[in-house]
Design an enzyme around this catalytic site. Structure first.
Site, PDB file in Angstrom:
ATOM      1  N   LYS A 165      39.101  49.368  46.264  1.00 43.45           N
ATOM      2  CA  LYS A 165      38.628  48.391  45.592  1.00 43.45           C
ATOM      3  C   LYS A 165      37.102  47.836  45.906  1.00 43.45           C
ATOM      4  CE  LYS A 165      39.922  43.350  45.658  1.00 43.45           C
ATOM      5  NZ  LYS A 165      41.093  42.735  45.272  1.00 43.45           N
ATOM      6  N   LYS A 167      33.973  45.378  45.719  1.00 45.43           N
ATOM      7  CA  LYS A 167      33.487  43.774  45.290  1.00 45.43           C
ATOM      8  C   LYS A 167      32.323  43.999  44.356  1.00 45.43           C
ATOM      9  CE  LYS A 167      36.534  41.134  47.104  1.00 45.43           C
ATOM     10  NZ  LYS A 167      37.757  40.291  46.472  1.00 45.43           N
ATOM     11  N   ASP A 196      36.271  44.278  41.662  1.00 45.70           N
ATOM     12  CA  ASP A 196      36.618  42.789  41.651  1.00 45.70           C
ATOM     13  C   ASP A 196      35.388  42.054  41.510  1.00 45.70           C
ATOM     14  OD1 ASP A 196      37.954  40.356  41.912  1.00 45.70           O
ATOM     15  OD2 ASP A 196      38.910  40.956  43.744  1.00 45.70           O
ATOM     16  N   GLU A 222      39.084  43.010  38.502  1.00 46.02           N
ATOM     17  CA  GLU A 222      39.919  41.855  38.770  1.00 46.02           C
ATOM     18  C   GLU A 222      38.764  40.820  38.176  1.00 46.02           C
ATOM     19  OE1 GLU A 222      41.221  41.298  42.546  1.00 46.02           O
ATOM     20  OE2 GLU A 222      42.112  43.165  42.372  1.00 46.02           O
ATOM     21  N   ASP A 247      43.414  37.536  38.272  1.00 41.77           N
ATOM     22  CA  ASP A 247      43.526  37.307  39.416  1.00 41.77           C
ATOM     23  C   ASP A 247      43.771  35.734  39.653  1.00 41.77           C
ATOM     24  OD1 ASP A 247      43.838  37.121  42.286  1.00 41.77           O
ATOM     25  OD2 ASP A 247      42.296  38.239  42.798  1.00 41.77           O
ATOM     26  N   LYS A 271      49.235  37.065  44.100  1.00 41.70           N
ATOM     27  CA  LYS A 271      49.036  36.574  45.745  1.00 41.70           C
ATOM     28  C   LYS A 271      50.074  35.521  46.273  1.00 41.70           C
ATOM     29  CE  LYS A 271      43.993  37.099  45.924  1.00 41.70           C
ATOM     30  NZ  LYS A 271      43.944  38.240  44.894  1.00 41.70           N
ATOM     31  N   ILE A 301      44.026  37.697  52.720  1.00 43.20           N
ATOM     32  CA  ILE A 301      43.469  38.053  54.131  1.00 43.20           C
ATOM     33  C   ILE A 301      44.173  37.000  55.050  1.00 43.20           C
ATOM     34  CG2 ILE A 301      41.652  38.604  55.642  1.00 43.20           C
ATOM     35  CD1 ILE A 301      39.937  39.455  53.392  1.00 43.20           C
TER      36      ILE A 301
HETATM   37  O1  LIG Z   1      43.029  43.165  46.968  1.00 40.28           O
HETATM   38  C1  LIG Z   1      42.776  43.371  47.997  1.00 40.28           C
HETATM   39  O2  LIG Z   1      42.785  44.628  48.527  1.00 40.28           O
HETATM   40  C2  LIG Z   1      42.511  42.537  49.243  1.00 40.28           C
HETATM   41  C3  LIG Z   1      42.543  40.980  48.806  1.00 40.28           C
HETATM   42  C4  LIG Z   1      41.512  40.611  48.264  1.00 40.28           C
HETATM   43  O3  LIG Z   1      40.597  41.194  47.681  1.00 40.28           O
HETATM   44  C5  LIG Z   1      41.145  39.224  48.252  1.00 40.28           C
HETATM   45  C6  LIG Z   1      41.182  38.540  49.393  1.00 40.28           C
HETATM   46  C7  LIG Z   1      41.166  37.170  49.679  1.00 40.28           C
HETATM   47  C8  LIG Z   1      40.710  36.306  48.506  1.00 40.28           C
HETATM   48  C9  LIG Z   1      40.454  36.907  47.402  1.00 40.28           C
HETATM   49  C10 LIG Z   1      40.589  38.356  47.109  1.00 40.28           C
HETATM   50  C11 LIG Z   1      40.562  39.011  45.738  1.00 40.28           C
HETATM   51  O4  LIG Z   1      41.470  39.808  45.339  1.00 40.28           O
HETATM   52  O5  LIG Z   1      40.113  38.309  45.099  1.00 40.28           O
HETATM   53 MG   LIG Z   2      40.559  39.489  43.161  1.00 41.39          MG
END
Ligand SMILES: O=C(O)CCC(=O)c1ccccc1C(=O)O
Ligand SMILES: [Mg+2]
Length: 338
Positions: A165, A167, A196, A222, A247, A271, A301
């Site tokens: 994944k 960012k 994401d 996401e 999300d 979550k 996290i």
């Molecule tokens: O999805 C994952 O692999 C880890 C989790 C993650 O990305 C995340 C962790 C903390 C806050 C927001 C996010 C998110 O998905 O946006």
């Molecule tokens: Mg996310």
């Protein structure tokens, strides 16, 4: 067996990230929360964890502490015999999802311990289904340079990950695109890549950017646009080919129902910390699956108590995709049980 609760305590923790975590919403450098410890009169001890995260519909750390203080008194001598007892007890805590997650988890762990079963088995016994012993997971790559992203991707592949994944959604889309392209060219076509944007784009920008990213074979994106704009999210979904995952748009069951009603997403990220515990998250999973939406479980996290809970939650569900549960190594220090 004496089922009454004898004591409740909670201890603050602060865990630093090994390296800062760069997302479209800013940089995360540490996580704070509480470890909750409960004893019953039968000398069983169990742990829960509450870790509110800014920007995910959760309360402040101070509010979490306040709610935990109230439970510290009100839970004494309460008898917890089954999962319904826990749901009843925590019904009115929806404005404090992290605190609710923490107390609920300690109570669920207490039940599982008394019955000498895993948390996933406890969930399956209550909700139905079967325990899935293997849960596929993804690795996460932050909004870093293309070269670094490719190197990290290769390291994750060497460790055995088959889903990455990445960012995106930063101010610099050229860099976002180069990051994803560099990872794709590094890992080849057999590896799944999801992205994401953490609400980083407006609707038109999201559509244009995703059309460019689509050539890189993206599993899903996401939260491309702001959490509250479900009509916009639906428009992004209809206007380009990459599947959409809601999300930040889903912090409770009512919001999930809105996502379903507006056909704003193809799948939903669950979550447990943001949803106020794994029982509510399980209801969300059932609702989403019934509506034909795929589900993915992720942490926000957290420390190992909440991570274990999220893994057990995921193992209790029929999940078709890799989950975001590989987040332990981001934190530098381990949590103490107090
Ligand atoms: O999805 C994952 O692999 C880890 C989790 C993650 O990305 C995340 C962790 C903390 C806050 C927001 C996010 C998110 O998905 O946006
Ligand atoms: Mg996310």
């Amino acid at each position: 067996m004496n089922l009454a609760i004898q004591s409740v305590s909670f201890q603050p923790y602060r865990l630093s990230f090994r390296e800062p975590w760069q997302t479209a919403r800013g940089i995360l450098s540490h996580r704070e929360g509480f470890v909750i410890k409960i004893f019953d009169r039968n000398h069983h001890m169990s742990l829960g964890e509450a870790a509110p995260l800014d920007g995910f519909g959760m309360e402040s750390l101070a509010e979490t502490a306040e709610v935990l203080s109230k439970f510290q008194k009100s839970l004494i001598d309460v008898e917890i015999g089954n999962v319904q007892d826990i749901e009843g007890l925590l019904r009115d805590c929806d404005r404090n999802p992290a605190a609710k997650h923490g107390v609920e988890l300690a109570l669920l762990n207490l039940l599982a311990q008394r019955q000498n079963i895993s948390l996933s088995q406890l969930l399956v016994n209550h909700f139905g289904g079967t325990v899935h012993p293997d849960v596929a997971i993804n690795a996460v790559i932050g909004a870093i340079s293309p070269q670094l992203a490719a190197a990290k991707a290769q390291a994750y592949i060497n460790q055995g990950y088959r889903c990455l994944k990445i960012k995106v959604g930063t101010q610099d889309f050229v860099a976002d695109l180069q990051r994803v392209a560099a990872v794709r060219s590094q890992v080849g076509n057999q590896i799944q890549i999801r992205i994401d944007a953490n609400q980083g784009w407006d609707v038109e920008t999201a559509i244009a950017n995703l059309q460019k990213l689509a050539a890189l074979d993206i599993e899903y994106v996401e939260q491309p646009v702001i959490a509250s704009d479900l009509a916009g999210l639906a428009r992004v979904k209809q206007s380009q080919s990459i599947p959409i995952a809601a999300d930040e748009s889903v912090n409770n069951l009512a919001q999930l129902q809105q996502v379903i009603n507006t056909q704003a997403a193809d799948l939903v990220i669950l979550k447990p910390m943001a949803l106020g515990g794994i029982l509510t998250a399980h209801h969300a999973a059932t609702l989403a699956l019934k509506a034909g939406l795929d589900i993915v479980v992720t942490t926000t996290i957290e420390g190992e108590i909440a991570r274990q809970a999220a893994l057990n939650f995921a193992a209790s569900l029929p999940i078709q995709r890799a989950c975001g549960l590989a987040t332990g190594h981001f934190l530098a220090t381990a949590q103490s049980a107090g």
